[in-house]
Design a protein around this motif. Structure first.
Motif, PDB file in Angstrom:
ATOM      1  N   VAL A 284     -16.212  11.953 -10.869  1.00  0.00           N
ATOM      2  CA  VAL A 284     -15.605  10.690 -10.438  1.00  0.00           C
ATOM      3  C   VAL A 284     -14.616  10.138 -11.452  1.00  0.00           C
ATOM      4  N   PHE A 285     -14.308  10.911 -12.489  1.00  0.00           N
ATOM      5  CA  PHE A 285     -13.429  10.401 -13.538  1.00  0.00           C
ATOM      6  C   PHE A 285     -12.105   9.903 -12.965  1.00  0.00           C
ATOM      7  N   ALA A 286     -11.480  10.714 -12.108  1.00  0.00           N
ATOM      8  CA  ALA A 286     -10.171  10.361 -11.562  1.00  0.00           C
ATOM      9  C   ALA A 286     -10.256   9.068 -10.754  1.00  0.00           C
ATOM     10  N   TYR A 287     -11.281   8.932  -9.912  1.00  0.00           N
ATOM     11  CA  TYR A 287     -11.433   7.711  -9.115  1.00  0.00           C
ATOM     12  C   TYR A 287     -11.767   6.510 -10.001  1.00  0.00           C
ATOM     13  N   SER A 288     -12.579   6.724 -11.026  1.00  0.00           N
ATOM     14  CA  SER A 288     -12.912   5.622 -11.938  1.00  0.00           C
ATOM     15  C   SER A 288     -11.668   5.128 -12.660  1.00  0.00           C
ATOM     16  N   LEU A 289     -10.820   6.073 -13.090  1.00  0.00           N
ATOM     17  CA  LEU A 289      -9.580   5.701 -13.754  1.00  0.00           C
ATOM     18  C   LEU A 289      -8.678   4.923 -12.807  1.00  0.00           C
ATOM     19  N   LEU A 290      -8.562   5.401 -11.579  1.00  0.00           N
ATOM     20  CA  LEU A 290      -7.723   4.727 -10.584  1.00  0.00           C
ATOM     21  C   LEU A 290      -8.230   3.308 -10.309  1.00  0.00           C
ATOM     22  N   PHE A 291      -9.534   3.189 -10.122  1.00  0.00           N
ATOM     23  CA  PHE A 291     -10.134   1.892  -9.844  1.00  0.00           C
ATOM     24  C   PHE A 291      -9.925   0.939 -11.017  1.00  0.00           C
ATOM     25  N   GLY A 292     -10.097   1.478 -12.236  1.00  0.00           N
ATOM     26  CA  GLY A 292      -9.905   0.652 -13.426  1.00  0.00           C
ATOM     27  C   GLY A 292      -8.476   0.163 -13.572  1.00  0.00           C
ATOM     28  N   ILE A 293      -7.509   1.021 -13.257  1.00  0.00           N
ATOM     29  CA  ILE A 293      -6.098   0.630 -13.336  1.00  0.00           C
ATOM     30  C   ILE A 293      -5.791  -0.486 -12.356  1.00  0.00           C
ATOM     31  N   PHE A 294      -6.348  -0.389 -11.149  1.00  0.00           N
ATOM     32  CA  PHE A 294      -6.063  -1.419 -10.155  1.00  0.00           C
ATOM     33  C   PHE A 294      -6.718  -2.748 -10.504  1.00  0.00           C
ATOM     34  N   ILE A 295      -7.867  -2.709 -11.140  1.00  0.00           N
ATOM     35  CA  ILE A 295      -8.484  -3.961 -11.589  1.00  0.00           C
ATOM     36  C   ILE A 295      -7.664  -4.560 -12.731  1.00  0.00           C
ATOM     37  N   PHE A 296      -7.257  -3.701 -13.673  1.00  0.00           N
ATOM     38  CA  PHE A 296      -6.509  -4.175 -14.845  1.00  0.00           C
ATOM     39  C   PHE A 296      -5.167  -4.768 -14.440  1.00  0.00           C
ATOM     40  N   THR A 297      -4.498  -4.156 -13.463  1.00  0.00           N
ATOM     41  CA  THR A 297      -3.188  -4.640 -13.018  1.00  0.00           C
ATOM     42  C   THR A 297      -3.300  -5.694 -11.918  1.00  0.00           C
ATOM     43  N   ARG A 298      -4.520  -6.068 -11.593  1.00  0.00           N
ATOM     44  CA  ARG A 298      -4.800  -7.104 -10.593  1.00  0.00           C
ATOM     45  C   ARG A 298      -4.279  -6.744  -9.204  1.00  0.00           C
ATOM     46  N   ASN A 299      -4.256  -5.455  -8.903  1.00  0.00           N
ATOM     47  CA  ASN A 299      -3.922  -5.021  -7.555  1.00  0.00           C
ATOM     48  C   ASN A 299      -5.128  -5.085  -6.632  1.00  0.00           C
TER      49      ASN A 299
ATOM     50  N   ALA B   6      -6.963  -1.030   5.333  1.00  0.00           N
ATOM     51  CA  ALA B   6      -6.269   0.231   5.120  1.00  0.00           C
ATOM     52  C   ALA B   6      -6.592   0.866   3.771  1.00  0.00           C
ATOM     53  N   LEU B   7      -6.842   0.050   2.757  1.00  0.00           N
ATOM     54  CA  LEU B   7      -7.187   0.579   1.442  1.00  0.00           C
ATOM     55  C   LEU B   7      -8.640   0.317   1.065  1.00  0.00           C
ATOM     56  N   SER B   8      -9.174  -0.836   1.467  1.00  0.00           N
ATOM     57  CA  SER B   8     -10.531  -1.164   1.065  1.00  0.00           C
ATOM     58  C   SER B   8     -11.568  -0.257   1.726  1.00  0.00           C
ATOM     59  N   PHE B   9     -11.388   0.072   3.002  1.00  0.00           N
ATOM     60  CA  PHE B   9     -12.361   0.926   3.682  1.00  0.00           C
ATOM     61  C   PHE B   9     -12.359   2.363   3.147  1.00  0.00           C
ATOM     62  N   PRO B  10     -11.187   2.979   2.909  1.00  0.00           N
ATOM     63  CA  PRO B  10     -11.206   4.307   2.283  1.00  0.00           C
ATOM     64  C   PRO B  10     -11.908   4.313   0.931  1.00  0.00           C
ATOM     65  N   LEU B  11     -11.737   3.239   0.155  1.00  0.00           N
ATOM     66  CA  LEU B  11     -12.412   3.172  -1.134  1.00  0.00           C
ATOM     67  C   LEU B  11     -13.927   3.076  -0.939  1.00  0.00           C
TER      68      LEU B  11
ATOM     69  N   LYS C  82       0.794  -1.221   0.000  1.00  0.00           N
ATOM     70  CA  LYS C  82       0.000   0.000   0.000  1.00  0.00           C
ATOM     71  C   LYS C  82       0.829   1.274   0.000  1.00  0.00           C
ATOM     72  N   TRP C  83       2.036   1.278   0.557  1.00  0.00           N
ATOM     73  CA  TRP C  83       2.744   2.537   0.752  1.00  0.00           C
ATOM     74  C   TRP C  83       3.216   3.158  -0.551  1.00  0.00           C
ATOM     75  N   PHE C  84       3.650   2.346  -1.502  1.00  0.00           N
ATOM     76  CA  PHE C  84       4.030   2.892  -2.807  1.00  0.00           C
ATOM     77  C   PHE C  84       2.828   3.585  -3.441  1.00  0.00           C
ATOM     78  N   PHE C  85       1.690   2.954  -3.315  1.00  0.00           N
ATOM     79  CA  PHE C  85       0.450   3.510  -3.860  1.00  0.00           C
ATOM     80  C   PHE C  85       0.104   4.841  -3.193  1.00  0.00           C
ATOM     81  N   ILE C  86       0.225   4.934  -1.876  1.00  0.00           N
ATOM     82  CA  ILE C  86      -0.115   6.146  -1.141  1.00  0.00           C
ATOM     83  C   ILE C  86       0.833   7.286  -1.491  1.00  0.00           C
ATOM     84  N   VAL C  87       2.122   7.007  -1.531  1.00  0.00           N
ATOM     85  CA  VAL C  87       3.103   8.036  -1.874  1.00  0.00           C
ATOM     86  C   VAL C  87       2.884   8.527  -3.300  1.00  0.00           C
ATOM     87  N   ALA C  88       2.643   7.597  -4.222  1.00  0.00           N
ATOM     88  CA  ALA C  88       2.392   7.978  -5.616  1.00  0.00           C
ATOM     89  C   ALA C  88       1.149   8.854  -5.712  1.00  0.00           C
TER      90      ALA C  88
END
Length: 437
Positions: free
Chosen positions: A415-430, A386-391, A112-118
């Protein structure tokens, strides 16, 4: 038809709508574990389609500034009550017949920390890019209102687009709140206060009240999730007071904080404060009243179900039709602006007339059940929160806003930015979904 009979019919319709809303709210209150997402949404519906109409109809209290013909609209308001009832009954059916109640939980599978810093550096870059593209911080501070409404003479579409990514600050605030709640250390408390300060500053610079309210309502939802789906009454009271103050005085304080000398703080009596609060929930019902009164059913003819897909073409210089908020504002005020969104029932009526209202109502109820099940299942799993509840908190603050305003084009933009973020994490299997048996 006598005024007494009209009043009785109006009260009957309003009472039926109130009972349906209270049914959903009561269901959450008696549940052992709940997302409280459903009752949160229906509380807004209760305020917009029951409480405000009651005071407007009988006392002409809580009206919008352009709502000055109540006496001639009372018979129409009786009809409107039954259109709202048709929507709410359909919502109950969709909620009851949903197949989604045992659907999924979701969880993150990477560090999670790389994701948070990014995410933090994305927010920082997006904010700086936005400020520079609009001519600097001083210009932004002095023109917040025009920038926010899209009427600023130096409007920059690319800057406005990049600005959408600054909303990730909300996710960061929620992440650090969860860490503070779990570990209760001085460091976690300090980091939470620091990022919350950034979030509040960013919300103030946005020039609106929604961002401020979102932060505290999101923290309330997180408190519910972290308590295993139980309502924290003390937190609820605290958040209610904050939201009430921001709702009444928020815009005035914001503009004063950034140095606008044209805003004067008024002295309001208690009745005027109540009137101002009710006014915030007047536009959804009033939009439907005017639409029915002018016979505008199906006038948009499903246009707003697909026009939002064309919005990205604006970045390439193409003309795209304006969203339903412009149309609704013009209908109510005679001004082509996006100030007054229609609300979900008026949106349904504009798209396909009275026959389309129960269909949207059914889909609305189905979606309510789906989201409720998703949140409750994730709470019960109590995995890496730590990540699922904020989402989940992000979902819980943005979707009710979509239902209350019901402008798909504006919602997709928000919600474009959040939709893009969510889509990237699904696509990369994070992030993965787990179907429950």
């Amino acid at each position: 038809m006598s005024p007494f009979f009209i009043n009785v019919v109006f009260l009957l319709g309003l009472s039926a709508n109130a009972l349906i809303c209270f049914f959903f709210i009561f269901r959450d209150l008696v549940s052992g574990k709940s997302s409280y997402f459903v009752s949160y949404v229906f509380l807004f519906l209760l305020l917009s389609y029951v409480l405000n109409p009651f005071f407007v109809y009988f006392y002409e209290f809580g009206m919008t500034p352009h709502q000055n013909d109540v006496s001639s609209l009372r018979p129409v308001m009786v009809v409107v009550n039954f259109i709202v009832m048709l929507f709410l009954v359909s919502s109950m059916i969709g909620f009851s017949l949903s197949f989604s109640r045992n659907y999924v939980e979701f969880y993150f599978v990477r560090s999670k920390w790389f994701f948070i810093v990014a995410l933090f550096f994305i927010v920082l870059f997006a904010f700086c890019f936005f400020v520079i593209s609009y001519g600097g911080l001083d210009y932004v501070l002095n023109n917040i209102s025009r920038i926010r409404s899209g009427t600023d003479e130096n409007k920059n579409y690319l800057g406005a687009f990049v600005r959408l990514f600054t909303y990730y600050i909300e996710f960061l605030v929620f992440f650090f709140y969860v860490r503070f709640y779990k570990y209760r250390t001085f460091l976690s408390f300090f980091l939470f206060l620091l990022i919350l300060s950034f979030g509040i500053a960013k919300a103030v610079l946005d020039g609106g009240r929604g961002g401020l309210i979102n932060l505290f309502v999101g923290i309330l939802f997180l408190s519910i999730y972290l308590k295993g789906g139980r309502l924290p009454v003390l937190y609820l009271f605290f958040i209610f007071l904050i939201s009430l103050v921001v709702g009444i005085y928020g815009k005035l304080y914001i503009f004063q904080a950034v140095g606008s000398e044209s805003i004067v703080m008024p002295e309001l009596s208690y009745l005027e404060k109540i009137d101002k609060v009710l006014m915030e929930y007047a536009h959804q019902y009033y939009s439907l009243v005017i639409a029915v009164n002018q016979g505008l059913g199906a006038d948009r003819l499903f246009q707003d179900l697909y026009v939002w897909l064309l919005k990205p073409l604006i970045l390439f210089g193409f003309h795209v039709p304006d969203s339903i908020s412009y149309y609704n504002t013009f209908t109510l005020k005679g001004e082509w602006d996006s100030e007054v969104p229609p609300g979900i029932v008026a949106f349904s009526y504009y798209q396909g007339g009275i026959f389309f209202v129960p269909l949207i109502g059914f889909l609305f109820g189905y979606l309510m059940r789906y989201i409720d099940a998703l949140v409750v299942n994730t709470i019960r799993a109590q995995g890496d929160v730590a990540l699922s509840f904020p989402l989940l908190a992000v979902i819980s603050i943005y979707l009710p806003f979509a239902f209350m305003n019901s402008d798909p084009a504006l919602f997709v933009q928000w919600v474009f930015a959040y939709s893009l973020l969510f889509g990237i994490f699904i696509f990369t299997r994070n992030i993965k979904f787990h179907r429950l048996s």
